[in-house]
Design a protein around this motif. Structure first.
Motif, PDB file in Angstrom:
ATOM      1  N   PHE A 169       0.276   5.683  -0.815  1.00  0.00           N
ATOM      2  CA  PHE A 169      -0.849   4.874  -0.343  1.00  0.00           C
ATOM      3  C   PHE A 169      -0.504   3.979   0.840  1.00  0.00           C
ATOM      4  CE2 PHE A 169      -2.244   6.045  -4.570  1.00  0.00           C
ATOM      5  CZ  PHE A 169      -3.618   6.206  -4.429  1.00  0.00           C
ATOM      6  N   PHE A 174      -4.213  -3.122   2.953  1.00  0.00           N
ATOM      7  CA  PHE A 174      -4.998  -2.247   2.088  1.00  0.00           C
ATOM      8  C   PHE A 174      -6.466  -2.647   2.121  1.00  0.00           C
ATOM      9  CE2 PHE A 174      -0.761  -1.886   0.504  1.00  0.00           C
ATOM     10  CZ  PHE A 174      -0.648  -0.605  -0.026  1.00  0.00           C
ATOM     11  N   ASP A 177     -11.188  -0.556  -1.291  1.00  0.00           N
ATOM     12  CA  ASP A 177     -11.320   0.768  -1.913  1.00  0.00           C
ATOM     13  C   ASP A 177      -9.961   1.393  -2.184  1.00  0.00           C
ATOM     14  OD1 ASP A 177     -14.047   0.543  -1.874  1.00  0.00           O
ATOM     15  OD2 ASP A 177     -14.346   1.810  -0.101  1.00  0.00           O
ATOM     16  N   GLY A 178      -9.029   1.240  -1.243  1.00  0.00           N
ATOM     17  CA  GLY A 178      -7.696   1.801  -1.437  1.00  0.00           C
ATOM     18  C   GLY A 178      -6.965   1.132  -2.583  1.00  0.00           C
ATOM     19  N   TYR A 179      -7.120  -0.168  -2.702  1.00  0.00           N
ATOM     20  CA  TYR A 179      -6.488  -0.907  -3.788  1.00  0.00           C
ATOM     21  C   TYR A 179      -7.074  -0.479  -5.132  1.00  0.00           C
ATOM     22  CZ  TYR A 179      -4.205  -4.994  -5.932  1.00  0.00           C
ATOM     23  OH  TYR A 179      -3.406  -5.821  -6.692  1.00  0.00           O
ATOM     24  N   GLU A 181      -8.400   2.334  -5.809  1.00  0.00           N
ATOM     25  CA  GLU A 181      -7.974   3.707  -6.098  1.00  0.00           C
ATOM     26  C   GLU A 181      -6.621   3.723  -6.804  1.00  0.00           C
ATOM     27  OE1 GLU A 181      -7.219   7.954  -3.745  1.00  0.00           O
ATOM     28  OE2 GLU A 181      -8.084   6.241  -2.665  1.00  0.00           O
TER      29      GLU A 181
END
Length: 313
Positions: A169, A174, A177-179, A181
């Motif tokens: 990742f 971040f 949304d990435g966190y 995920e």
């Protein structure tokens, strides 16, 4: 004189101690970030650079043990050596260079050792203890219940740690949304353990204490305590408010690498890994909501020492 060496995916740690009553007195210690598992999730192999860094650290450990005249020791290796295709060759090279025979332990034993190392911090008035160890290549969770006649213990290991998650990742800034995920991926792996043991219901009834042992939680403790440099005696055993701690994790996720690296309790060696650890922590806290977390700057090494003391007696 006893010694315990724990070689993980990210760190190499040594404790040298002398038995002292039912505990021990630490005589010498060593810790270095070696990133043995760097790139392992992509290649399935330990890289030559990582091997050289690690052997250099193990040479120092062997010298310390020799200087302290250690009479009994145990040296263990965990996820990186369990997974690497060239793990066996690496272990042979370690013996040739240092004389240290590393024992690759199972995920179950790793969790049990972390649990044993943290047990002195448990509140005996709370019957359930959930201990988690967020490592570089895996995360171990141990669940201990006090039941009539003794203790009931169960453990689970996830092949997800700060190094494996950060390599997938990223380690810079971040998005929300990435966190999320990352949190969702870890949370999905916790569901089976929860279904089997019903820990969430016990947590809701106030029957669970949460103890974390890893660089992630000790780093977050240092940040929350606003330490200008890391101090083990301020961190080990401290209680953290879980909502505040998770908020710090999200704040760190919104920073870039250099901003995190500037914090004295994070530094450049952890700046690309700490956010992945925060995501793992949040997944654990969502699965098993407990209002406060106890931080343990102890774990596998201390568990090994307690085991050596038992053998000695």
């Amino acid at each position: 004189m006893l010694a315990a060496l724990d070689l993980g995916t990210n760190n190499c740690r040594l404790l040298v101690a002398r038995p002292d009553g039912r505990g021990f007195k630490v005589i010498d210690a060593f810790s270095r970030i070696v990133r043995l598992g760097q790139g392992l999730s992509h290649s399935g192999q330990l890289t030559e650079d990582a091997i050289q860094r690690t052997i250099e650290a193990l040479v120092i450990c062997a010298a310390k043990m020799d200087r302290r005249r250690v009479t009994r020791f145990r040296a263990v290796a965990t996820e990186a050596c369990r997974r690497a295709g060239n793990g066996g060759d690496f272990l042979k090279r370690v013996v040739e260079r240092t004389g240290l025979a590393l024992e690759v332990i199972s995920t179950e034993e790793e969790a049990a050792l972390a649990l044993a190392g943290c047990r002195p911090l448990f509140d005996p008035a709370i019957p359930g203890a959930l201990v988690f160890d967020i490592g570089g290549g895996s995360t171990e969770i141990a669940w201990q219940q006090t039941v009539p006649g003794g203790l009931r213990v169960a453990a689970v290991s996830m092949p997800i740690g700060v190094v494996t998650l950060a390599e997938r990742f990223g380690g810079d800034r971040f998005t929300d949304d990435g966190y999320e995920e990352m949190i969702a991926e870890v949370g999905g792996r916790l569901q089976a353990f929860e279904r089997e043991h019903g820990i969430a219901a016990a947590a809701a009834a106030g029957q669970v204490q949460l103890v974390g042992t890893s660089g992630t939680v000790t780093t977050l403790a240092g940040v929350q305590l606003e330490l200008t440099r890391y101090k083990r005696d301020r961190v080990d055993g401290v209680f953290l408010d879980v909502p505040n701690t998770l908020a710090i994790g999200r704040r760190l996720a919104g920073m870039d690498f250099d901003e995190r690296a500037a914090h004295p309790c994070i530094g450049r060696e952890r700046a690309d890994l700490v956010v992945a650890g925060c995501a793992i922590l949040e997944a654990i806290c969502r699965a098993w909501p407990v209002p406060r977390l106890r931080v343990a700057d102890r774990g596998v090494r201390e568990g090994i020492l307690f085991g050596l003391m038992t053998q000695r007696s």
